[in-house]
Scaffold this motif. Structure first.
Motif, PDB file in Angstrom:
ATOM      1  N   TRP A 350       0.685  -1.244   0.007  1.00 40.74           N
ATOM      2  CA  TRP A 350       0.170  -0.045  -0.015  1.00 40.74           C
ATOM      3  C   TRP A 350       0.662   1.247   0.044  1.00 40.74           C
ATOM      4  CZ3 TRP A 350      -5.081   0.306  -0.910  1.00 40.74           C
ATOM      5  CH2 TRP A 350      -5.804  -0.582  -0.984  1.00 40.74           C
ATOM      6  N   ARG A 351       2.110   1.197   0.803  1.00 41.95           N
ATOM      7  CA  ARG A 351       2.894   2.276   0.663  1.00 41.95           C
ATOM      8  C   ARG A 351       3.914   2.284  -0.171  1.00 41.95           C
ATOM      9  NH1 ARG A 351       2.774   3.146   7.273  1.00 41.95           N
ATOM     10  NH2 ARG A 351       0.658   4.266   7.205  1.00 41.95           N
ATOM     11  N   ASP A 352       4.409   3.215  -0.788  1.00 45.57           N
ATOM     12  CA  ASP A 352       5.661   3.208  -1.718  1.00 45.57           C
ATOM     13  C   ASP A 352       6.803   3.143  -1.109  1.00 45.57           C
ATOM     14  OD1 ASP A 352       4.110   4.165  -4.103  1.00 45.57           O
ATOM     15  OD2 ASP A 352       4.001   5.986  -3.596  1.00 45.57           O
ATOM     16  N   PRO A 353       7.825   2.402  -1.702  1.00 48.78           N
ATOM     17  CA  PRO A 353       9.263   2.010  -1.103  1.00 48.78           C
ATOM     18  C   PRO A 353       9.595   3.627  -0.574  1.00 48.78           C
ATOM     19  CG  PRO A 353       9.173   1.783  -3.568  1.00 48.78           C
ATOM     20  CD  PRO A 353       7.768   1.842  -3.071  1.00 48.78           C
ATOM     21  N   SER A 354      10.585   3.723   0.264  1.00 42.18           N
ATOM     22  CA  SER A 354      10.998   4.905   0.541  1.00 42.18           C
ATOM     23  C   SER A 354      12.586   4.772   0.577  1.00 42.18           C
ATOM     24  CB  SER A 354      10.639   5.372   2.051  1.00 42.18           C
ATOM     25  OG  SER A 354      11.474   6.558   2.425  1.00 42.18           O
ATOM     26  N   PRO A 355      13.355   5.602  -0.210  1.00 45.00           N
ATOM     27  CA  PRO A 355      12.884   6.684  -1.078  1.00 45.00           C
ATOM     28  C   PRO A 355      12.499   6.081  -2.426  1.00 45.00           C
ATOM     29  CG  PRO A 355      15.244   6.797  -1.387  1.00 45.00           C
ATOM     30  CD  PRO A 355      14.706   5.621  -0.171  1.00 45.00           C
ATOM     31  N   LEU A 356      11.391   6.847  -2.979  1.00 44.97           N
ATOM     32  CA  LEU A 356      10.734   6.336  -4.409  1.00 44.97           C
ATOM     33  C   LEU A 356      11.683   6.957  -5.298  1.00 44.97           C
ATOM     34  CD1 LEU A 356       8.430   4.999  -5.484  1.00 44.97           C
ATOM     35  CD2 LEU A 356       7.193   7.210  -5.476  1.00 44.97           C
ATOM     36  N   TYR A 357      12.357   8.143  -5.155  1.00 43.11           N
ATOM     37  CA  TYR A 357      13.218   8.669  -6.096  1.00 43.11           C
ATOM     38  C   TYR A 357      14.437   9.565  -5.444  1.00 43.11           C
ATOM     39  CZ  TYR A 357      10.333  12.486  -4.218  1.00 43.11           C
ATOM     40  OH  TYR A 357       9.595  12.913  -3.349  1.00 43.11           O
ATOM     41  N   LYS A 358      15.231   9.973  -6.394  1.00 37.45           N
ATOM     42  CA  LYS A 358      16.522  10.657  -5.891  1.00 37.45           C
ATOM     43  C   LYS A 358      16.152  11.721  -5.240  1.00 37.45           C
ATOM     44  CE  LYS A 358      19.551   8.722  -9.384  1.00 37.45           C
ATOM     45  NZ  LYS A 358      20.221   9.194 -10.667  1.00 37.45           N
ATOM     46  N   PRO A 359      17.025  12.345  -4.397  1.00 34.51           N
ATOM     47  CA  PRO A 359      16.409  13.686  -3.731  1.00 34.51           C
ATOM     48  C   PRO A 359      16.403  14.537  -4.772  1.00 34.51           C
ATOM     49  CG  PRO A 359      18.394  12.346  -2.566  1.00 34.51           C
ATOM     50  CD  PRO A 359      18.089  11.556  -3.884  1.00 34.51           C
ATOM     51  N   ILE A 360      15.690  15.681  -4.471  1.00 32.07           N
ATOM     52  CA  ILE A 360      15.349  16.710  -5.244  1.00 32.07           C
ATOM     53  C   ILE A 360      16.321  17.683  -4.952  1.00 32.07           C
ATOM     54  CG2 ILE A 360      13.739  18.363  -6.211  1.00 32.07           C
ATOM     55  CD1 ILE A 360      11.893  15.743  -6.211  1.00 32.07           C
ATOM     56  N   PRO A 361      17.034  18.418  -5.684  1.00 33.31           N
ATOM     57  CA  PRO A 361      18.124  19.243  -5.158  1.00 33.31           C
ATOM     58  C   PRO A 361      17.732  20.664  -4.547  1.00 33.31           C
ATOM     59  CG  PRO A 361      18.273  19.039  -7.452  1.00 33.31           C
ATOM     60  CD  PRO A 361      17.439  18.019  -7.126  1.00 33.31           C
ATOM     61  N   ARG A 362      16.711  20.996  -5.063  1.00 34.77           N
ATOM     62  CA  ARG A 362      15.967  22.453  -4.609  1.00 34.77           C
ATOM     63  C   ARG A 362      14.690  22.263  -3.528  1.00 34.77           C
ATOM     64  NH1 ARG A 362      12.747  24.032  -8.800  1.00 34.77           N
ATOM     65  NH2 ARG A 362      12.134  25.916  -7.671  1.00 34.77           N
ATOM     66  N   LYS A 363      14.785  21.177  -3.078  1.00 35.72           N
ATOM     67  CA  LYS A 363      13.588  20.928  -1.768  1.00 35.72           C
ATOM     68  C   LYS A 363      13.295  22.046  -0.888  1.00 35.72           C
ATOM     69  CE  LYS A 363      12.225  17.292   1.450  1.00 35.72           C
ATOM     70  NZ  LYS A 363      12.195  15.902   1.587  1.00 35.72           N
ATOM     71  N   SER A 364      14.618  22.681  -0.210  1.00 38.84           N
ATOM     72  CA  SER A 364      14.381  23.626   0.670  1.00 38.84           C
ATOM     73  C   SER A 364      13.767  24.867   0.086  1.00 38.84           C
ATOM     74  CB  SER A 364      15.736  23.859   1.431  1.00 38.84           C
ATOM     75  OG  SER A 364      16.641  24.110   0.644  1.00 38.84           O
ATOM     76  N   GLU A 365      14.203  25.151  -1.016  1.00 35.51           N
ATOM     77  CA  GLU A 365      13.674  26.419  -1.847  1.00 35.51           C
ATOM     78  C   GLU A 365      12.069  26.119  -1.981  1.00 35.51           C
ATOM     79  OE1 GLU A 365      17.022  26.617  -4.667  1.00 35.51           O
ATOM     80  OE2 GLU A 365      15.656  27.990  -5.338  1.00 35.51           O
ATOM     81  N   ILE A 366      11.893  24.941  -2.347  1.00 31.14           N
ATOM     82  CA  ILE A 366      10.611  24.552  -2.722  1.00 31.14           C
ATOM     83  C   ILE A 366       9.545  24.575  -1.806  1.00 31.14           C
ATOM     84  CG2 ILE A 366       9.051  22.922  -3.592  1.00 31.14           C
ATOM     85  CD1 ILE A 366      11.267  21.722  -5.428  1.00 31.14           C
ATOM     86  N   THR A 367       9.839  24.136  -0.541  1.00 28.77           N
ATOM     87  CA  THR A 367       9.291  24.010   0.799  1.00 28.77           C
ATOM     88  C   THR A 367       9.045  25.391   1.307  1.00 28.77           C
ATOM     89  OG1 THR A 367      10.334  22.005   1.210  1.00 28.77           O
ATOM     90  CG2 THR A 367       9.301  23.210   3.310  1.00 28.77           C
TER      91      THR A 367
END
Lengths: 398, 216
Positions: A350-367
């Motif tokens: 039911w849950r996706d594997p963690s992590p599902l994808y490579k880290p996203i570089p702009r994460k802190s900016e997006i947040t």
């Protein structure tokens, strides 16, 4: 905790089909129903057959000329040239045989869901065939012919005179529903979506807040591309809680598009199944807290119909019924049945594997950007709460 | 695009001898910031802005005895006025707004006032040029700055039954040998066009494919 809930479903829902390779595919609803049945969580007694919406009911939102054009298109009697002004016969909403009947059934499903909750003795109802939020008064667009959500809301306003909160978590802006009630203070629309800078339809900016008497009753939370779970949920949880406390609705309608997932081919948000657990859990909690349980949930977008949509939508039903989400392994019976038809490998959990994808570089900016958007959009309700601390009724500013 | 396409034609004007307080009332009532001053033959002889009127108004701290606002509007109007013609190009008048820092230009034909264009009208025109006022998805393509690139790209889009609502061509800032073509297309699903463009070897900047680069 267990609630009485209705699952609106017809095998005929798959008649709403544009072309063989069109991304909008109602097989999703059947896949979800089958998944719930093999998990033993959906029984015959829960299912309600949708009725067909009348022309008069569709006319609550749509023009007569438009309904007539849809009928002609479904009979093969509308030329491509004549279809253009109604958005019919385009790449997004091609004409198909009996498209009026197929679309009217989806609308009827949402009306059946409304009646189950407001006339019947159900606390909640789910119509996964509905949620077609891009339908306009006189135009089909974004895979949507008739706007069942808007029609259901108008129907509630006319027949029951209740205040409606509409919460749209589809990755695309819920423009059709927003514009239909833009000047109505008794219908509050809240849409969380990927920013319209690049993505269809382009609207849904924070500054769209409503018009005239409806000012302060439209809320938009455009998220940056590549937004992930935590930031999505921060925006979702704060916005729905604060807007519900401000508006104090009598009934909640949610549009549960499942296209904000990393796997979805049409959008650029990066959520995982985690958000599809929290979205219904919180909507459920607020429906009980403010609306005596009255909650109607609709489907919507969702274009990874194998890996994402069935799991996401099955969770809504489980939450309606038990206030719990499925965890651990997915029904092997379901996977065995559908795997041969699926072009991708079906998920085992039911849950996706963690992590599902490579880290996203702009994460802190997006947040950070999303947090600013959240605060800006909620400025209105926060000021209202600050300056009217004693006011009990959620009537907004007068 | 011509000035006559974007100018406002329902005009609020005043004669030169009207008292200033009437101008103040009009500015408030109609939510406007400029009033052209015209003579009996509708010829523009001056213009007043909300700032001119405010400068002439007594301070909010002053007692209410002042008769300043009874003076004629002609005593505070700006003159002569830079006016434009209905057949002027919008692109040309944009540079008047930019260089002169005016916020409003009266439109004059045969010595008579026929319209008005404000900064806001200019911005609205710009929004329409970008196509963001109608439903659509955005596609960005980087192409060499060479003859014939745009028709090659539009040919690909035209083969699908999808309407283009706007096309903009930007310089590619980090390399002057390239340009960025931005399309807004009326579809929720731009992927077929994007795939066609990629098959033809175009460099699509958006939509970006996170999927492949980030697959684990």
């Amino acid at each position: 905790m267990s609630c009485k809930a209705a699952f609106v479903y017809s095998k005929q829902y798959t008649n709403y089909k544009f072309t063989a390779d069109h991304p909008f595919n109602q097989l999703r609803v059947e896949l979800t129903k089958d998944l719930l049945e093999t998990e033993n969580q959906l029984k015959e007694k829960h299912i309600i057959e949708p009725r067909i919406a009348t022309d008069e009911e569709i006319g609550l939102v749509h023009d007569k000329d438009y309904i007539k054009a849809v009928k002609l298109a479904g009979e093969g009697n509308l030329s491509l040239d004549d279809g253009v002004e109604f958005g019919l016969g385009t790449e997004d909403t091609p004409m198909f045989v009996n498209m009026h009947q197929a679309s009217a059934l989806l609308v009827g499903g949402s009306l059946s869901a409304v009646e189950a909750v407001l006339d019947g003795n159900y606390a909640h109802a789910l119509n996964l065939g509905g949620g077609l939020h891009h339908g306009f008064r006189n135009k089909a667009s974004g895979f949507c012919v008739y706007n069942d959500g808007a029609i259901a809301i108008k129907y509630i306003r006319e027949k029951y005179d209740l205040k409606v909160l509409y919460v749209d978590t589809d990755a695309h802006h819920g423009d059709g529903v927003q514009w239909a009630f833009y000047d109505d203070p008794n219908v509050c629309t809240l849409s969380i979506h990927e920013t319209g800078r690049y993505l269809f339809p382009g609207t849904g900016s924070v500054t769209e807040r409503g018009l005239k008497n409806g000012y302060g009753y439209s809320f938009n939370f455009p998220l940056d591309a590549f937004t992930e779970d935590e930031s999505f949920l921060e925006v979702y949880e704060s916005s729905i809680k604060e807007v519900t406390a401000y508006f104090k609705p009598d009934v909640i309608i949610t549009q549960n598009g499942a296209d904000a997932h990393y796997y979805d081919p049409l959008t650029h948000l990066c959520s995982t199944m985690t958000i599809y657990e929290r979205i219904p859990l919180l909507a459920h909690q607020l429906a009980h807290q403010y609306c005596n349980g009255r909650w109607i949930a609709l489907g919507g977008g969702g274009y990874d119909i194998w890996r994402v949509v069935p799991r996401a939508w099955a969770q809504i039903w489980n939450v309606m019924l038990t206030n719990e989400v499925f965890t651990n392994g997915l029904s092997a019976q379901w996977r065995d049945k559908w795997q041969p038809k699926a072009p991708v490998s079906l998920p085992a959990y039911w849950r996706d594997p963690s992590p599902l994808y490579k880290p996203i570089p702009r994460k802190s900016e997006i947040t950070e950007k999303n947090k600013l958007t959240l605060d800006k959009a909620l400025q209105f309700t926060r000021n209202f709460a600050k300056f009217n601390p004693t006011r009990k009724q959620g009537n907004g500013p007068s | 695009m011509l000035v006559s396409d974007i100018m406002k034609k329902n005009l609020i004007t005043l004669g030169p001898d009207s008292p200033i307080y009437v101008a103040l009332e009009l500015l408030h009532k109609h939510h406007i910031r400029h009033i052209p001053i015209v003579d009996e033959s509708n010829q523009v002889i001056g213009i007043v802005s909300d700032r001119d009127v405010r400068d002439a108004s007594p301070s909010i701290f002053a007692s209410n005895q002042s008769k300043d606002l009874d003076n004629a509007i002609k005593t505070i109007m700006s003159t002569p006025v830079v006016a434009i013609h209905p057949l002027d190009f919008v692109e040309e008048i944009a540079s008047i707004f930019y260089e002169e820092e005016f916020a409003c230009l009266p439109v004059v034909q045969d010595n008579k006032l026929v319209g008005i264009v404000t900064e806001k009208d200019m911005l609205q025109t710009l929004i329409q040029l970008t196509g963001t006022h109608v439903q659509g998805s955005q596609i960005e393509i980087k192409v060499p700055d060479q003859i014939g690139m745009l028709p090659q790209v539009t040919k690909v889009v035209g083969q699908r039954r999808i309407n283009i609502t706007s096309v903009l061509v930007y310089p590619y800032t980090s390399d002057p040998k390239y340009r960025v073509i931005v399309f807004r297309v009326q579809t929720m699903n731009p992927l077929p066009i994007v795939n066609d463009l990629k098959d033809k070897g175009f460099d699509v900047l958006w939509p970006q494919e996170l999927e492949k680069s980030n697959e684990l």
